[in-house]
Design a protein around this motif. Structure first.
Motif, PDB file in Angstrom:
ATOM      1  N   TYR A 136       0.837  -1.196   0.000  1.00  0.00           N
ATOM      2  CA  TYR A 136       0.000   0.000   0.000  1.00  0.00           C
ATOM      3  C   TYR A 136       0.879   1.257   0.000  1.00  0.00           C
ATOM      4  N   VAL A 137       0.467   2.211  -0.822  1.00  0.00           N
ATOM      5  CA  VAL A 137       1.148   3.500  -0.914  1.00  0.00           C
ATOM      6  C   VAL A 137       0.112   4.576  -0.613  1.00  0.00           C
ATOM      7  N   THR A 138       0.373   5.400   0.400  1.00  0.00           N
ATOM      8  CA  THR A 138      -0.560   6.451   0.808  1.00  0.00           C
ATOM      9  C   THR A 138       0.068   7.822   0.615  1.00  0.00           C
ATOM     10  N   ASN A 139      -0.756   8.866   0.713  1.00  0.00           N
ATOM     11  CA  ASN A 139      -0.297  10.241   0.546  1.00  0.00           C
ATOM     12  C   ASN A 139       0.588  10.635   1.727  1.00  0.00           C
ATOM     13  N   PRO A 140       1.893  10.861   1.515  1.00  0.00           N
ATOM     14  CA  PRO A 140       2.794  11.148   2.638  1.00  0.00           C
ATOM     15  C   PRO A 140       2.538  12.508   3.296  1.00  0.00           C
ATOM     16  N   ASN A 141       1.774  13.376   2.651  1.00  0.00           N
ATOM     17  CA  ASN A 141       1.463  14.667   3.261  1.00  0.00           C
ATOM     18  C   ASN A 141       0.418  14.552   4.372  1.00  0.00           C
ATOM     19  N   HIS A 142      -0.346  13.441   4.368  1.00  0.00           N
ATOM     20  CA  HIS A 142      -1.416  13.289   5.352  1.00  0.00           C
ATOM     21  C   HIS A 142      -1.392  11.953   6.075  1.00  0.00           C
ATOM     22  N   THR A 143      -0.473  11.077   5.722  1.00  0.00           N
ATOM     23  CA  THR A 143      -0.406   9.764   6.355  1.00  0.00           C
ATOM     24  C   THR A 143       1.038   9.305   6.477  1.00  0.00           C
ATOM     25  N   LYS A 144       1.236   8.270   7.284  1.00  0.00           N
ATOM     26  CA  LYS A 144       2.528   7.591   7.337  1.00  0.00           C
ATOM     27  C   LYS A 144       2.313   6.159   7.817  1.00  0.00           C
ATOM     28  N   SER A 145       3.332   5.346   7.630  1.00  0.00           N
ATOM     29  CA  SER A 145       3.395   3.961   8.117  1.00  0.00           C
ATOM     30  C   SER A 145       2.240   3.080   7.653  1.00  0.00           C
ATOM     31  N   PRO A 146       1.947   3.013   6.349  1.00  0.00           N
ATOM     32  CA  PRO A 146       0.899   2.082   5.894  1.00  0.00           C
ATOM     33  C   PRO A 146       1.347   0.635   6.047  1.00  0.00           C
ATOM     34  N   SER A 147       0.445  -0.221   6.490  1.00  0.00           N
ATOM     35  CA  SER A 147       0.744  -1.643   6.639  1.00  0.00           C
ATOM     36  C   SER A 147      -0.507  -2.453   6.323  1.00  0.00           C
ATOM     37  N   GLN A 148      -0.307  -3.661   5.865  1.00  0.00           N
ATOM     38  CA  GLN A 148      -1.406  -4.514   5.424  1.00  0.00           C
ATOM     39  C   GLN A 148      -2.164  -5.112   6.594  1.00  0.00           C
ATOM     40  N   LYS A 149      -3.492  -5.247   6.424  1.00  0.00           N
ATOM     41  CA  LYS A 149      -4.329  -6.034   7.304  1.00  0.00           C
ATOM     42  C   LYS A 149      -4.623  -7.379   6.645  1.00  0.00           C
ATOM     43  N   MET A 150      -5.390  -8.221   7.308  1.00  0.00           N
ATOM     44  CA  MET A 150      -5.748  -9.519   6.747  1.00  0.00           C
ATOM     45  C   MET A 150      -6.511  -9.331   5.441  1.00  0.00           C
ATOM     46  N   SER A 151      -6.151 -10.116   4.426  1.00  0.00           N
ATOM     47  CA  SER A 151      -6.756  -9.990   3.103  1.00  0.00           C
ATOM     48  C   SER A 151      -6.984 -11.369   2.503  1.00  0.00           C
ATOM     49  N   ALA A 152      -8.031 -11.488   1.687  1.00  0.00           N
ATOM     50  CA  ALA A 152      -8.316 -12.764   1.029  1.00  0.00           C
ATOM     51  C   ALA A 152      -9.158 -12.525  -0.216  1.00  0.00           C
ATOM     52  N   LEU A 153      -9.123 -13.493  -1.117  1.00  0.00           N
ATOM     53  CA  LEU A 153      -9.872 -13.429  -2.360  1.00  0.00           C
ATOM     54  C   LEU A 153     -10.643 -14.736  -2.548  1.00  0.00           C
ATOM     55  N   TYR A 177      -7.799   4.955  -4.558  1.00  0.00           N
ATOM     56  CA  TYR A 177      -9.115   5.113  -3.959  1.00  0.00           C
ATOM     57  C   TYR A 177      -8.995   5.976  -2.707  1.00  0.00           C
ATOM     58  N   TYR A 178     -10.117   6.527  -2.267  1.00  0.00           N
ATOM     59  CA  TYR A 178     -10.095   7.493  -1.167  1.00  0.00           C
ATOM     60  C   TYR A 178     -11.483   7.595  -0.556  1.00  0.00           C
ATOM     61  N   PHE A 179     -11.561   8.267   0.579  1.00  0.00           N
ATOM     62  CA  PHE A 179     -12.845   8.620   1.185  1.00  0.00           C
ATOM     63  C   PHE A 179     -12.738  10.032   1.740  1.00  0.00           C
ATOM     64  N   ASN A 198      -3.053   3.801  -2.904  1.00  0.00           N
ATOM     65  CA  ASN A 198      -2.807   2.924  -4.039  1.00  0.00           C
ATOM     66  C   ASN A 198      -2.305   1.586  -3.516  1.00  0.00           C
ATOM     67  N   SER A 199      -2.616   0.506  -4.226  1.00  0.00           N
ATOM     68  CA  SER A 199      -2.227  -0.810  -3.730  1.00  0.00           C
ATOM     69  C   SER A 199      -1.941  -1.766  -4.885  1.00  0.00           C
TER      70      SER A 199
END
Length: 246
Positions: free
Chosen positions: A47-64, A220-222, A234-235
Protein backbone atom coordinates in the motif's frame (compact mmCIF):
# COMPACT_ATOMS: atom_id res chain seq x y z
CA UNK A 1 -7.17 12.12 -17.48
CA UNK A 2 -4.55 9.74 -18.90
CA UNK A 3 -5.46 6.96 -16.47
CA UNK A 4 -9.13 7.40 -17.21
CA UNK A 5 -8.42 7.17 -20.94
CA UNK A 6 -6.41 3.98 -20.40
CA UNK A 7 -9.27 2.49 -18.40
CA UNK A 8 -11.74 3.26 -21.16
CA UNK A 9 -9.48 1.72 -23.81
CA UNK A 10 -8.94 -1.46 -21.80
CA UNK A 11 -12.65 -1.79 -21.06
CA UNK A 12 -13.53 -1.36 -24.73
CA UNK A 13 -10.96 -3.96 -25.77
CA UNK A 14 -12.25 -6.37 -23.14
CA UNK A 15 -15.82 -6.06 -24.38
CA UNK A 16 -14.68 -6.49 -27.99
CA UNK A 17 -12.73 -9.62 -27.06
CA UNK A 18 -15.75 -10.99 -25.27
CA UNK A 19 -18.04 -10.47 -28.28
CA UNK A 20 -15.57 -11.83 -30.82
CA UNK A 21 -14.27 -14.84 -28.94
CA UNK A 22 -17.14 -16.23 -26.90
CA UNK A 23 -18.92 -17.72 -29.91
CA UNK A 24 -15.96 -19.69 -31.34
CA UNK A 25 -14.89 -20.73 -27.86
CA UNK A 26 -18.39 -21.92 -27.04
CA UNK A 27 -18.41 -24.06 -30.17
CA UNK A 28 -15.60 -26.20 -28.78
CA UNK A 29 -16.46 -29.35 -26.87
CA UNK A 30 -16.65 -28.69 -23.12
CA UNK A 31 -14.11 -31.30 -22.05
CA UNK A 32 -10.91 -31.59 -20.00
CA UNK A 33 -10.09 -28.20 -18.54
CA UNK A 34 -13.24 -26.40 -19.55
CA UNK A 35 -15.91 -26.07 -16.90
CA UNK A 36 -16.12 -24.38 -13.51
CA UNK A 37 -13.25 -23.20 -11.30
CA UNK A 38 -13.67 -22.17 -7.68
CA UNK A 39 -10.75 -20.77 -5.68
CA UNK A 40 -9.91 -19.09 -2.40
CA UNK A 41 -6.68 -17.83 -0.91
CA UNK A 42 -4.68 -15.23 1.01
CA UNK A 43 -3.45 -11.95 -0.47
CA UNK A 44 -0.22 -10.03 0.07
CA UNK A 45 -0.72 -6.27 -0.44
CA UNK A 46 1.64 -3.33 -0.85
CA UNK A 47 0.00 0.00 0.00
CA UNK A 48 1.15 3.50 -0.91
CA UNK A 49 -0.56 6.45 0.81
CA UNK A 50 -0.30 10.24 0.55
CA UNK A 51 2.79 11.15 2.64
CA UNK A 52 1.46 14.67 3.26
CA UNK A 53 -1.42 13.29 5.35
CA UNK A 54 -0.41 9.76 6.35
CA UNK A 55 2.53 7.59 7.34
CA UNK A 56 3.40 3.96 8.12
CA UNK A 57 0.90 2.08 5.89
CA UNK A 58 0.74 -1.64 6.64
CA UNK A 59 -1.41 -4.51 5.42
CA UNK A 60 -4.33 -6.03 7.30
CA UNK A 61 -5.75 -9.52 6.75
CA UNK A 62 -6.76 -9.99 3.10
CA UNK A 63 -8.32 -12.76 1.03
CA UNK A 64 -9.87 -13.43 -2.36
CA UNK A 65 -12.75 -15.76 -3.28
CA UNK A 66 -13.10 -16.45 -7.02
CA UNK A 67 -15.55 -18.14 -9.37
CA UNK A 68 -14.73 -18.77 -13.04
CA UNK A 69 -16.44 -20.26 -16.06
CA UNK A 70 -13.78 -21.71 -18.35
CA UNK A 71 -14.32 -22.31 -22.08
CA UNK A 72 -11.87 -24.05 -24.42
CA UNK A 73 -10.90 -22.03 -27.50
CA UNK A 74 -8.81 -24.40 -29.64
CA UNK A 75 -8.50 -28.04 -30.71
CA UNK A 76 -5.15 -28.42 -28.95
CA UNK A 77 -6.66 -28.12 -25.46
CA UNK A 78 -4.22 -25.35 -24.58
CA UNK A 79 -6.06 -22.03 -24.93
CA UNK A 80 -9.00 -21.09 -22.71
CA UNK A 81 -11.24 -18.10 -22.09
CA UNK A 82 -12.38 -17.40 -18.52
CA UNK A 83 -14.97 -15.06 -17.02
CA UNK A 84 -16.69 -14.92 -13.66
CA UNK A 85 -16.97 -13.09 -10.36
CA UNK A 86 -14.61 -12.30 -7.45
CA UNK A 87 -15.12 -11.13 -3.88
CA UNK A 88 -11.98 -9.39 -2.61
CA UNK A 89 -11.56 -8.00 0.88
CA UNK A 90 -8.36 -6.37 2.05
CA UNK A 91 -7.25 -3.73 4.51
CA UNK A 92 -4.63 -1.19 5.44
CA UNK A 93 -3.50 0.48 8.65
CA UNK A 94 -1.94 3.94 8.63
CA UNK A 95 -1.42 6.96 10.86
CA UNK A 96 -3.10 10.27 10.13
CA UNK A 97 -5.08 13.17 11.62
CA UNK A 98 -8.46 13.13 13.33
CA UNK A 99 -10.38 16.40 13.68
CA UNK A 100 -13.09 16.67 16.31
CA UNK A 101 -16.23 18.71 15.50
CA UNK A 102 -15.60 22.49 15.40
CA UNK A 103 -11.86 21.98 15.88
CA UNK A 104 -9.13 23.75 13.91
CA UNK A 105 -7.66 21.65 11.10
CA UNK A 106 -3.97 21.88 11.90
CA UNK A 107 -1.71 19.93 9.55
CA UNK A 108 1.48 19.69 11.61
CA UNK A 109 2.53 16.22 10.35
CA UNK A 110 2.30 14.63 13.80
CA UNK A 111 -0.15 11.96 12.59
CA UNK A 112 -1.33 11.06 16.14
CA UNK A 113 -4.23 8.71 15.22
CA UNK A 114 -4.32 5.15 13.93
CA UNK A 115 -6.64 4.38 11.01
CA UNK A 116 -7.79 0.85 10.17
CA UNK A 117 -9.58 0.55 6.82
CA UNK A 118 -11.27 -2.61 5.52
CA UNK A 119 -11.97 -2.53 1.76
CA UNK A 120 -14.68 -4.69 0.19
CA UNK A 121 -14.91 -5.02 -3.57
CA UNK A 122 -16.55 -7.10 -6.27
CA UNK A 123 -14.55 -8.00 -9.38
CA UNK A 124 -15.64 -9.07 -12.86
CA UNK A 125 -12.66 -10.78 -14.56
CA UNK A 126 -12.06 -11.45 -18.25
CA UNK A 127 -9.02 -13.71 -18.68
CA UNK A 128 -7.18 -15.80 -21.25
CA UNK A 129 -5.23 -18.88 -20.16
CA UNK A 130 -2.54 -20.79 -22.04
CA UNK A 131 -1.47 -24.27 -20.87
CA UNK A 132 2.01 -25.50 -21.72
CA UNK A 133 0.73 -29.08 -22.00
CA UNK A 134 -2.43 -30.43 -23.58
CA UNK A 135 -5.07 -30.64 -20.89
CA UNK A 136 -6.82 -33.65 -22.45
CA UNK A 137 -3.86 -36.04 -22.07
CA UNK A 138 -1.60 -34.53 -19.37
CA UNK A 139 -2.21 -35.24 -15.70
CA UNK A 140 -0.53 -31.98 -14.69
CA UNK A 141 -0.19 -28.87 -16.82
CA UNK A 142 1.49 -25.57 -15.92
CA UNK A 143 -0.18 -22.47 -17.34
CA UNK A 144 -0.05 -18.71 -17.59
CA UNK A 145 -2.96 -16.30 -17.76
CA UNK A 146 -3.56 -12.61 -18.34
CA UNK A 147 -6.69 -10.66 -17.62
CA UNK A 148 -8.58 -7.41 -17.33
CA UNK A 149 -10.86 -6.95 -14.33
CA UNK A 150 -13.59 -4.48 -13.55
CA UNK A 151 -13.74 -3.69 -9.85
CA UNK A 152 -16.63 -2.23 -7.87
CA UNK A 153 -16.07 -0.74 -4.41
CA UNK A 154 -18.57 -1.59 -1.69
CA UNK A 155 -18.88 0.52 1.51
CA UNK A 156 -15.70 0.24 3.59
CA UNK A 157 -15.33 -0.21 7.35
CA UNK A 158 -13.16 2.30 9.20
CA UNK A 159 -11.90 2.45 12.79
CA UNK A 160 -9.91 5.39 14.20
CA UNK A 161 -8.06 4.96 17.49
CA UNK A 162 -5.52 6.68 19.72
CA UNK A 163 -3.41 5.01 22.40
CA UNK A 164 -5.44 1.84 22.02
CA UNK A 165 -8.83 3.54 22.50
CA UNK A 166 -11.35 3.75 19.65
CA UNK A 167 -12.50 7.29 18.94
CA UNK A 168 -14.50 6.59 15.77
CA UNK A 169 -16.11 3.62 14.02
CA UNK A 170 -17.70 4.35 10.68
CA UNK A 171 -18.83 2.97 7.33
CA UNK A 172 -17.31 5.19 4.64
CA UNK A 173 -18.10 5.71 0.97
CA UNK A 174 -14.90 4.59 -0.71
CA UNK A 175 -14.37 6.00 -4.22
CA UNK A 176 -11.89 5.79 -7.06
CA UNK A 177 -9.90 8.90 -7.94
CA UNK A 178 -9.93 7.99 -11.66
CA UNK A 179 -13.20 6.16 -12.09
CA UNK A 180 -14.95 4.43 -14.99
CA UNK A 181 -18.53 5.61 -15.57
CA UNK A 182 -19.22 5.69 -11.81
CA UNK A 183 -17.13 6.81 -8.80
CA UNK A 184 -17.16 3.24 -7.45
CA UNK A 185 -15.96 1.51 -10.66
CA UNK A 186 -12.42 1.16 -11.94
CA UNK A 187 -10.22 -1.69 -13.16
CA UNK A 188 -6.96 -3.53 -12.88
CA UNK A 189 -4.92 -5.96 -14.94
CA UNK A 190 -3.50 -9.26 -13.77
CA UNK A 191 -0.87 -11.82 -14.68
CA UNK A 192 -0.91 -15.38 -13.36
CA UNK A 193 1.20 -18.51 -13.24
CA UNK A 194 -0.32 -21.77 -12.07
CA UNK A 195 -0.32 -25.55 -12.06
CA UNK A 196 -3.42 -27.71 -12.40
CA UNK A 197 -4.39 -31.37 -12.28
CA UNK A 198 -6.59 -32.42 -15.19
CA UNK A 199 -9.35 -34.90 -15.86
CA UNK A 200 -7.36 -37.74 -17.39
CA UNK A 201 -8.37 -41.41 -17.20
CA UNK A 202 -11.67 -40.67 -15.50
CA UNK A 203 -10.11 -38.84 -12.54
CA UNK A 204 -12.38 -36.36 -10.78
CA UNK A 205 -9.96 -35.05 -8.14
CA UNK A 206 -9.05 -31.95 -10.14
CA UNK A 207 -7.45 -28.94 -8.51
CA UNK A 208 -5.17 -25.98 -9.20
CA UNK A 209 -2.70 -23.68 -7.44
CA UNK A 210 -2.04 -20.23 -8.84
CA UNK A 211 -0.01 -17.08 -8.14
CA UNK A 212 -1.68 -13.92 -9.41
CA UNK A 213 -0.30 -10.35 -9.50
CA UNK A 214 -2.77 -7.44 -9.72
CA UNK A 215 -2.03 -3.87 -10.73
CA UNK A 216 -4.75 -1.24 -10.23
CA UNK A 217 -5.27 1.77 -12.48
CA UNK A 218 -6.64 4.15 -9.86
CA UNK A 219 -6.13 5.28 -6.29
CA UNK A 220 -9.11 5.11 -3.96
CA UNK A 221 -10.09 7.49 -1.17
CA UNK A 222 -12.84 8.62 1.19
CA UNK A 223 -13.92 12.04 2.43
CA UNK A 224 -15.17 12.70 5.97
CA UNK A 225 -15.19 15.87 8.07
CA UNK A 226 -13.06 14.27 10.77
CA UNK A 227 -10.39 13.00 8.34
CA UNK A 228 -7.64 14.75 6.44
CA UNK A 229 -8.25 15.67 2.83
CA UNK A 230 -6.63 13.77 -0.06
CA UNK A 231 -6.40 10.41 1.68
CA UNK A 232 -5.42 8.75 -1.59
CA UNK A 233 -4.40 5.08 -1.38
CA UNK A 234 -2.81 2.92 -4.04
CA UNK A 235 -2.23 -0.81 -3.73
CA UNK A 236 -0.69 -3.78 -5.53
CA UNK A 237 -1.54 -7.37 -4.68
CA UNK A 238 -0.04 -10.85 -4.96
CA UNK A 239 -2.65 -13.59 -4.59
CA UNK A 240 -2.16 -17.28 -3.86
CA UNK A 241 -5.24 -19.16 -5.11
CA UNK A 242 -5.98 -22.78 -4.24
CA UNK A 243 -9.05 -24.28 -5.82
CA UNK A 244 -10.99 -27.08 -7.46
CA UNK A 245 -12.23 -27.65 -11.02
CA UNK A 246 -15.49 -29.27 -12.07
Amino acid sequence: MLKRTNNTVFFSLALLSLLVLVKPCSAQKNYNGAGIRFGIGPVLGLYVTNPNHTKSPSQKMSALVSFRKEVRCDKLYKTFFLFGLDYFFHGVNFRSYYFKPDSVHLYDKTFPYNYSLIVNEIGVPIQFKYSFKRENNSVFSPYIAAGYHLRYLLPANLTVSQNGNNVKEDVVDLRFRNALFDKHISSFISASFGLQKNSVGGSRSNFFAEFNFRYGFSQYYFEEQYAASSLHINSYHLVLQLGVKF
